[in-house]
Design an enzyme around this catalytic site. Structure first.
Site, short mmCIF file in Angstrom:
data_model
loop_
_atom_site.label_atom_id
_atom_site.label_comp_id
_atom_site.label_asym_id
_atom_site.label_seq_id
_atom_site.Cartn_x
_atom_site.Cartn_y
_atom_site.Cartn_z
N THR A 1 0.85 -1.20 0.00
CA THR A 1 0.00 0.00 0.00
C THR A 1 0.88 1.23 0.00
O THR A 1 0.95 1.96 -0.97
CB THR A 1 -0.98 0.05 1.18
OG1 THR A 1 -1.88 -1.05 1.12
CG2 THR A 1 -1.86 1.32 1.08
N ASN B 1 -4.04 -11.64 0.85
CA ASN B 1 -4.93 -10.49 1.01
C ASN B 1 -5.63 -10.09 -0.29
O ASN B 1 -4.98 -9.85 -1.32
CB ASN B 1 -4.11 -9.29 1.51
CG ASN B 1 -4.97 -8.07 1.77
OD1 ASN B 1 -5.74 -8.05 2.71
ND2 ASN B 1 -4.84 -7.06 0.92
N GLU B 2 -6.95 -10.04 -0.25
CA GLU B 2 -7.80 -9.49 -1.30
C GLU B 2 -7.54 -10.10 -2.68
O GLU B 2 -7.62 -9.41 -3.70
CB GLU B 2 -7.69 -7.96 -1.33
CG GLU B 2 -8.27 -7.34 -0.06
CD GLU B 2 -8.15 -5.82 0.00
OE1 GLU B 2 -7.57 -5.23 -0.93
OE2 GLU B 2 -8.62 -5.24 0.99
N GLU C 1 -11.09 -6.69 7.60
CA GLU C 1 -10.44 -5.40 7.38
C GLU C 1 -11.53 -4.39 7.10
O GLU C 1 -12.40 -4.60 6.26
CB GLU C 1 -9.45 -5.44 6.21
CG GLU C 1 -8.75 -4.07 6.01
CD GLU C 1 -7.72 -4.09 4.89
OE1 GLU C 1 -7.05 -5.13 4.72
OE2 GLU C 1 -7.62 -3.06 4.17
#
Length: 826
Positions: A109, A192-193, A277
């Protein structure tokens, strides 16, 4: 422009507007004015026999983007205080779940976290800082639950396919490291995702059992959908493998979070479902949305855990998400930090409950049966020895009364009431306070709830709100230097934050003794997001966003043929996930002797724009030898040197200030030593100026020519008025005061507010940090004006172009409405 998704919560804005209207009427009429709304009454029976799911906790995420990186380098006193606010029971956010990133050498990120296994079988259980974070959390709260998840991974894993046998091995190796650190991991996820892989989850569960991690539960999904729940419903093997179904942003990404959702399949699983999240909100304006989401996640969707991203805003201000978290801590050199409103929103649940408590469904709902009035959720200890009810009135427009009766074996007696007032966007950051106790009358308790607040009514004791006085923000002074000789092998260098790759201390090569800094990620990792290949080269940044004229230099050694080293300067705005670029200058030297002075900007879409400003060839440095790179920034002139010889000088007005950095042009080892940043002469800004907005062309002005404390500051067409002229003078700390020529009053932030969007005003000069400003070149003859108080920029509200548009403070976003021209008048 302000991103509409990031604006302060519209409901609190509405309350603020209402308050301003009422205040205005009071001033005009000389009498107090009360809103003419009917109060809503809600009767609640807190019944210990009520049905309800098991509460799993409220937590936050360290990682998913290097957002904890700078905390490690804080002075010990302030670092301990910050950790107390995060983890210590009865003190601050009192987090019940800590979710950490399993580092993968890739930007996840706003930065990259170091992997424990750059190459297969070569395991470093001390790599990165998440071990330390988990140890600190456990030291403060032994009962905290630990949850781990990967965002990316080194490229060797499955030859780029995480959902592979290598992926299982990689996670098992990480758990082995956790065991070495004495950490028992309660939950682990997949990737993640990314679309889940059923066979991977099943194999991972088998591996957990086979390796003795039988108490580690598997969280499945971690996507922005509930597809995992449907998969579990349709497959007994997947159902048996996955212990918890988790989804991201089920209360809508970057929103007011008034409504949350889960699927029918999820709610009927018979297993816990989590908001694994949520958040992604500004530390201050996100407090209201988070208060809603914790309650409404259960009321609307039966989710039994809320996990906020991120835990900390402990990353540099040039990064896209630097304003989000429970605590802002982005100046390790000064020790300054700020505990946000969001921390206290969370504390209203975490300080008064524990994982394993039960939700009481019959004592949970919407006030008056209408979500516009707010919500309430009740919890009870499994043995019925204690209970708590949490109320939020974020959307209420009037006070309302609730009555509580206690039944079903729960204790009565004195009830304790705690509250946090989130209704006022300006002023000092509020804290959770004990507002009094309730005693029953005829067996019934009564409480008045005001709008825009979070309340907890509880039988428990031991709560509190820590009170510390952090140091003031300050400049990172030059000269700054680091030989990198003093670090243990594998450590990151002080203040350096990797954006891609892994920069760790290692024994020097090339005949140099001691330690150097080395880029250690050997191949392109499995990336998390979508940037093009030219956006994922390794680089690490450090410094002060206000550095303007300076020389940055470093010795470099290339270990392999075909490699290049980079030196970065004036590093500014970086786009979301770094996908669209970063404002910076780069000096690149290859082993063949080819060099180039490059410029990157943020004009790309999922790719970086590179512009070559100069280039040439020097004697080939080859490999295994040390050479010195330097970049000097003097106003618009940039001079590049290699081994002390000037190889090129260019004029470029694009970027006027920013951090420094080191990098490579690919995933291969490069070593660095003797890094330094030295000050070059800067313009003396003392004098009297008109301060003109770049976006509107209008001038910073005291509203209506006012001269009294509290006079708002706005923009207005240039009228050559004294109320549009400002005297700049330096403080001993190197900041500037901005004083109105007519008023003699200082440009000021009311109560040193940390609220983005708070309008600036005039105040009697007093030396406060809320009256001190860092004015730094922003390129093309423009400047940014940053508050010493909180690091926010002076900003034209919503980039307005009309007269009397408010001048507010807003987090750094690189927009034109945060850039100013200084027109000298004396």
């Amino acid at each position: 422009m302000h991103n509409v998704l990031s604006l302060p919560d519209r409901h609190i804005r509405r309350l603020a507007a209402m308050a301003a209207l009422l205040l205005g009427l009071a001033l005009l009429t000389g009498r107090a004015v009360s809103p003419a709304y009917a109060a809503t009454d809600t009767a609640i029976t807190v019944d210990g026999t009520s049905g309800g799911r098991t509460f799993d906790g409220v937590g936050a995420i360290s990682g998913g983007g290097g957002n904890t990186r700078l905390l490690v380098d804080y002075p010990a006193t302030q670092r301990s205080q910050i950790l107390d606010y995060l983890f210590k029971p009865g003190y601050g956010a009192a987090l019940q779940i800590l979710k950490v990133e399993i580092g993968g050498d890739v930007n996840s990120t706003d930065g990259a976290e170091i992997s424990h296994e750059h190459t297969k079988g070569s395991i470093d259980c001390d790599a990165g800082y998440e071990w330390w974070v988990m140890e600190q959390a456990k030291a403060r709260n032994p009962d905290i639950k630990l949850f781990a998840l990967a965002w990316g991974a080194p490229g060797w894993v499955g030859n780029g396919n995480f959902y592979s046998t290598d992926g299982i091995t990689y996670l098992m190796d990480w758990l082995g490291c956790a065991h070495q650190h004495g950490l028992s991991i309660d939950y682990i996820g997949g990737l993640n995702e990314k679309t889940y892989n059923a066979s991977f989850y099943q194999n991972l569960k088998s591996a957990l059992v086979a390796n003795g991690y039988t108490s580690t539960e598997l969280v499945g999904g971690d996507e922005t959908t509930w597809n995992i729940a449907t998969g579990m419903k349709n497959s007994s093997a997947l159902y048996n493998a996955v212990d918890v179904a988790g989804a991201h942003y089920p209360c809508t990404y970057q929103s007011a979070m008034t409504t949350c959702s889960s699927s029918a399949d999820a709610q009927s699983l018979g297993k816990p479902i989590w908001a694994s999240e949520n958040g992604s909100e500004n530390a201050e304006t996100g407090a209201g949305p988070v208060a809603r989401a914790i309650n409404r996640g259960y009321l609307d969707a039966k989710m039994s855990a809320y996990i906020n991203w991120p835990m900390l805003a402990s990353d540099y201000q040039n990064l896209f998400f630097h304003d989000q978290g429970l605590i802002t801590a982005n100046q390790p050199w000064s020790g300054a930090y700020s505990v946000s409103r969001t921390a206290w929103s969370i504390a209203h649940t975490t300080q008064f409950t524990s994982p394993g408590w039960k939700y009481l469904d019959t004592a949970s709902g919407y006030l008056g049966g209408d979500r516009a009035n707010g919500s309430y959720v009740s919890y009870a200890a499994p043995d019925k020895s204690a209970w708590s009810t949490v109320f939020e009135t974020m959307d209420a427009t009037a006070s309302q009364t609730v009555t509580l009766d206690v039944a079903g074996g729960l204790p009565g007696g004195t009830l304790h009431v705690w509250s946090t007032d989130l209704s006022q966007p300006g002023g000092a950051t509020p804290r959770m306070v004990h507002t009094g106790d309730l005693t029953a009358s005829g067996g019934t308790y009564s409480l008045t709830l005001d709008p825009g607040r979070v309340y907890t009514v509880t039988t428990t004791t031991g709560q509190g709100a820590g009170t510390t006085t952090p140091p003031s923000r300050n400049r990172l002074s030059m000269p700054y230097s680091d030989t990198f000789a003093g670090y243990g092998t594998g450590q990151e260098a002080k203040y350096f934050a990797a954006m891609n790759g892994a920069f760790q201390a290692a024994p020097c090569a090339g005949g140099r003794t001691g330690q150097c800094l080395r880029q250690t990620a050997p191949q392109k990792p499995i990336i998390w997001w979508y940037p093009a290949s030219n956006a994922v080269q390794p680089y690490t940044i450090m410094g002060d966003i206000g550095w303007s004229n300076y020389t940055v230099s470093s010795d470099v050694l290339l270990e392999k043929s075909g490699s290049s080293a980079e030196l970065l300067g004036r590093v500014g705005t970086q786009t979301k996930f770094s996908a669209g670029g970063m404002n910076a200058y780069h000096l690149r030297l290859s082993d063949t002797g080819a060099w180039s002075l490059l410029k990157t900007d943020t004009n790309g879409t999922n790719a970086w724009n590179w512009t070559t400003l100069a280039g040439g060839t020097v004697t080939a440095p080859g490999t295994g030898t040390w050479h010195k790179l330097s970049l000097t920034f003097q106003d618009s002139t940039i001079t590049a040197k290699i081994d002390g010889n000037a190889v090129g000088a260019v004029t470029d007005t694009g970027f006027g200030a920013g951090l420094a950095g080191l990098g490579t042009a690919g995933y291969y080892p490069v070593e660095y030593s003797n890094f330094s940043v030295t000050h070059e002469p800067v313009s003396d800004l003392s004098g009297t100026y008109k301060i003109v907005s770049v976006s509107s062309g209008k001038v910073l002005t005291a509203y209506n020519g006012g001269t009294s404390d509290g006079t708002p500051v706005v923009q207005k067409a240039d009228a050559n008025s004294g109320s549009q002229q400002w005297k700049l003078a330096y403080t001993s700390a190197g900041y500037l005061t901005v004083t109105g020529v007519t008023s003699g009053k200082a440009l000021d932030i009311n109560a040193a507010s940390t609220w983005p969007g708070a309008q600036l005003q005039l105040g009697t000069p007093g030396g406060s940090v809320s009256q001190q400003w860092l004015i730094a070149p922003a390129g093309s003859g423009t400047y940014t004006i940053e508050s010493r108080s909180n690091g926010y920029k002076v900003d034209v509200y919503k980039a307005g172009t009309t007269d009397n548009t408010p001048i507010d403070q807003w987090f750094t976003n690189g927009s034109g409405n945060q850039r100013w021209k200084l027109v000298k008048v004396a």
